[in-house]
Structures are given as structure tokens and as C-alpha cells.
Design an enzyme around this catalytic site. Structure first.
Site, PDB file in Angstrom:
ATOM      1  N   TYR A 100     -12.494  -1.853  -4.384  1.00 32.66           N
ATOM      2  CA  TYR A 100     -13.078  -1.530  -2.682  1.00 32.66           C
ATOM      3  C   TYR A 100     -13.894  -1.819  -3.023  1.00 32.66           C
ATOM      4  O   TYR A 100     -15.007  -1.797  -1.899  1.00 32.66           O
ATOM      5  CB  TYR A 100     -12.279  -0.816  -2.384  1.00 32.66           C
ATOM      6  CG  TYR A 100     -10.773  -1.727  -1.848  1.00 32.66           C
ATOM      7  CD1 TYR A 100     -10.545  -2.378  -0.566  1.00 32.66           C
ATOM      8  CD2 TYR A 100      -9.872  -0.389  -1.957  1.00 32.66           C
ATOM      9  CE1 TYR A 100      -9.572  -2.169  -0.298  1.00 32.66           C
ATOM     10  CE2 TYR A 100      -8.686  -0.899  -1.927  1.00 32.66           C
ATOM     11  CZ  TYR A 100      -8.421  -1.966  -0.462  1.00 32.66           C
ATOM     12  OH  TYR A 100      -6.849  -1.727  -0.160  1.00 32.66           O
TER      13      TYR A 100
ATOM     14  N   LYS B 215       0.986  -1.502   0.231  1.00 30.62           N
ATOM     15  CA  LYS B 215       0.230   0.166  -0.420  1.00 30.62           C
ATOM     16  C   LYS B 215       0.858   1.116  -0.056  1.00 30.62           C
ATOM     17  O   LYS B 215       2.380   0.980   0.077  1.00 30.62           O
ATOM     18  CB  LYS B 215      -0.945  -0.166   1.262  1.00 30.62           C
ATOM     19  CG  LYS B 215      -2.018  -1.332   0.880  1.00 30.62           C
ATOM     20  CD  LYS B 215      -2.809  -1.044   1.979  1.00 30.62           C
ATOM     21  CE  LYS B 215      -4.212  -1.909   2.560  1.00 30.62           C
ATOM     22  NZ  LYS B 215      -4.937  -2.044   2.767  1.00 30.62           N
TER      23      LYS B 215
ATOM     24  N   PHE C  74     -15.412   3.739   5.926  1.00 32.32           N
ATOM     25  CA  PHE C  74     -14.380   4.195   6.354  1.00 32.32           C
ATOM     26  C   PHE C  74     -13.853   4.114   4.834  1.00 32.32           C
ATOM     27  O   PHE C  74     -13.035   4.097   4.273  1.00 32.32           O
ATOM     28  CB  PHE C  74     -13.301   3.076   6.953  1.00 32.32           C
ATOM     29  CG  PHE C  74     -13.406   1.354   6.809  1.00 32.32           C
ATOM     30  CD1 PHE C  74     -13.029   0.868   5.583  1.00 32.32           C
ATOM     31  CD2 PHE C  74     -13.810   0.614   7.546  1.00 32.32           C
ATOM     32  CE1 PHE C  74     -12.932  -0.028   5.301  1.00 32.32           C
ATOM     33  CE2 PHE C  74     -14.342  -0.698   7.009  1.00 32.32           C
ATOM     34  CZ  PHE C  74     -13.772  -1.716   5.765  1.00 32.32           C
TER      35      PHE C  74
ATOM     36  N   ASN D  57      -2.038   0.719   6.954  1.00 31.01           N
ATOM     37  CA  ASN D  57      -1.997  -1.086   7.452  1.00 31.01           C
ATOM     38  C   ASN D  57      -0.839  -1.996   6.110  1.00 31.01           C
ATOM     39  O   ASN D  57      -0.964  -2.984   6.401  1.00 31.01           O
ATOM     40  CB  ASN D  57      -2.499  -1.903   8.471  1.00 31.01           C
ATOM     41  CG  ASN D  57      -3.499  -1.959   6.930  1.00 31.01           C
ATOM     42  OD1 ASN D  57      -3.700  -2.114   5.358  1.00 31.01           O
ATOM     43  ND2 ASN D  57      -4.652  -2.525   7.296  1.00 31.01           N
TER      44      ASN D  57
ATOM     45  N   HIS E  29      -2.336  -5.246   1.225  1.00 33.17           N
ATOM     46  CA  HIS E  29      -4.201  -6.466   0.955  1.00 33.17           C
ATOM     47  C   HIS E  29      -2.716  -7.383   0.686  1.00 33.17           C
ATOM     48  O   HIS E  29      -2.809  -7.674  -0.338  1.00 33.17           O
ATOM     49  CB  HIS E  29      -4.723  -5.028  -0.117  1.00 33.17           C
ATOM     50  CG  HIS E  29      -5.407  -6.276  -0.595  1.00 33.17           C
ATOM     51  ND1 HIS E  29      -6.811  -6.243  -0.317  1.00 33.17           N
ATOM     52  CD2 HIS E  29      -5.560  -7.053  -1.654  1.00 33.17           C
ATOM     53  CE1 HIS E  29      -7.683  -6.786  -1.202  1.00 33.17           C
ATOM     54  NE2 HIS E  29      -6.799  -7.499  -1.816  1.00 33.17           N
TER      55      HIS E  29
ATOM     56  N   ARG F 181       2.010  -6.426  10.028  1.00 31.94           N
ATOM     57  CA  ARG F 181       1.487  -5.354   9.989  1.00 31.94           C
ATOM     58  C   ARG F 181       1.768  -4.407  11.251  1.00 31.94           C
ATOM     59  O   ARG F 181       2.388  -3.734  11.769  1.00 31.94           O
ATOM     60  CB  ARG F 181      -0.404  -5.656   9.815  1.00 31.94           C
ATOM     61  CG  ARG F 181      -0.700  -5.326   8.578  1.00 31.94           C
ATOM     62  CD  ARG F 181      -1.774  -5.911   8.684  1.00 31.94           C
ATOM     63  NE  ARG F 181      -2.309  -5.586   7.446  1.00 31.94           N
ATOM     64  CZ  ARG F 181      -3.510  -6.427   6.674  1.00 31.94           C
ATOM     65  NH1 ARG F 181      -4.076  -7.685   7.492  1.00 31.94           N
ATOM     66  NH2 ARG F 181      -4.237  -5.873   5.413  1.00 31.94           N
TER      67      ARG F 181
ATOM     68  N   GLU G 191      -9.311 -10.648  -8.783  1.00 33.67           N
ATOM     69  CA  GLU G 191      -9.083  -9.414  -8.099  1.00 33.67           C
ATOM     70  C   GLU G 191      -7.246  -9.607  -8.856  1.00 33.67           C
ATOM     71  O   GLU G 191      -6.874  -8.578  -9.307  1.00 33.67           O
ATOM     72  CB  GLU G 191      -8.113  -9.824  -6.868  1.00 33.67           C
ATOM     73  CG  GLU G 191      -9.128  -9.453  -5.624  1.00 33.67           C
ATOM     74  CD  GLU G 191      -9.200  -9.190  -4.050  1.00 33.67           C
ATOM     75  OE1 GLU G 191      -8.198  -9.593  -3.337  1.00 33.67           O
ATOM     76  OE2 GLU G 191     -10.104  -8.588  -3.251  1.00 33.67           O
TER      77      GLU G 191
END
Ligand code: RTP
Ligand code: MG
Length: 140
Positions: free
Chosen positions: A51, A11, A59, A114, A117, A104, A128
Site C-alpha cells: 500500500y 480481505k 487512513f 470492504n 481489493h 461490497r 501487484e
């Protein structure tokens, strides 16, 4: 045990802090092989669609804004039991709850930033992977 492929994202908090190599080392140490990898900067539309399952969650907008705040590295990881193994080595979503030695626990900044993914099922992994990679880009 079956050889599986799972989908992974390093990320924006990880690319910003130049941690991609350290995180990849954790994956490789756990027996996961990086069979495809590229650095991209997602558009808002791409992140919202990726997402989409979370769009009713409180969120969602913050998550999408975070995921387009910088480049990410998208990856396909291969190995025995890869989906569960990758989830194990990532650790809990909230780094405060993540086990010692997990990505993490080692690197995450917060429940949102974090660092990684990972697909949560073999079925979602296939969806995905196909969202970001052509079959010819995956070299096992
Ligand atoms: P991921 O999908 O990124 O592998 O993480 P996960 O399964 O552990 O977590 P998930 O529930 O699918 O949530 C997706 C991502 O949304 C952010 N999040 N923020 N602010 C919050 O309460 C909150 N909760 C989740 C995290 O970046 C999480 O990884
Ligand atoms: Mg998830």
C-alpha cells in the site's frame, strides 16, 4: 476485447466471516476465472510496501493494521476486460455508495473493512501480481 489478468485480495473481514466462496462465486458469475489463489497472513512490512502508494493518506496506518489483522486470500483473475470488470463487480470503495449486487454492497462492513481489493489499472495489476505470485503459480 482483450483477455487481461488482474490482482485481487479477499480481505481479513471476508476470511473472518468465511465468505471467500461466496465472493469467488460473484467473480466467477461475472466471467472472471481464478487462475491463481493462495491464503496468506501478510507481515506489516509486506502490507506497508503493497500500500506504499497510500502512505501519505490519513487512513494508511489503520489500513495496514486492518490488512494484517487476519489471513487474506490473494488471487489472480483472468477474463475479458478483467481489470475494469473486477472493479465493477467489487463496487464503490464505501459500501454505502456501492451498487446492488456488487461484492461490497453484499458483504462489506465499512469503507475500510470492504472485503476486497482490486488492481486499478493493467499496469498496476502486473506489478501487484508479481509482488505475490511466481509465474509458475499462475495456471491459465
Ligand atoms: P482497493 O485498492 O482496496 O481495491 O480499494 P479502492 O481502490 O476502492 O480504494 P483506495 O482508494 O485504493 O483505498 C484502498 C483501501 O483503503 C481503505 N480506505 N479506507 N478510512 C478511509 O477513509 C478509507 N479510504 C480507503 C479501503 O480498505 C480501501 O479499499
Ligand atoms: Mg485502490
Amino acid at each position: 476485447m482483450a483477455i487481461e489478468r488482474t490482482f485481487s485480495i479477499l480481505k481479513p473481514d471476508a476470511t473472518r466471516r468465511n465468505l471467500t466462496g461466496k465472493i469467488n462465486a460473484v467473480f466467477e458469475e461475472a466471467g472472471l476465472r481464478i487462475v491463481a489463489q493462495k491464503r496468506i497472513h501478510m507481515t506489516r512490512a509486506q502490507a506497508e510496501a503493497f500500500y506504499g502508494v497510500h502512505k501519505e493518506r490519513g487512513f494508511f496506518n489503520d489500513l495496514v493494521t486492518f490488512m494484517i489483522s487476519g489471513p487474506v486470500v490473494v488471487q489472480v483473475l483472468e477474463g475479458e476486460n478483467a481489470v475494469a470488470k473486477h472493479r465493477d463487480v467489487m463496487g464503490a470503495t464505501n459500501p454505502a455508495n456501492a451498487a446492488e449486487g456488487t461484492v461490497r454492497k453484499l458483504f462489506a462492513e465499512s469503507i475500510e473493512a470492504n472485503s476486497v481489493h482490486g488492481s486499478d489499472s493493467l499496469e498496476n495489476a502486473a506489478i501487484e501480481i508479481a509482488y505475490f505470485f511466481a509465474g509458475t503459480e499462475i495456471v491459465g
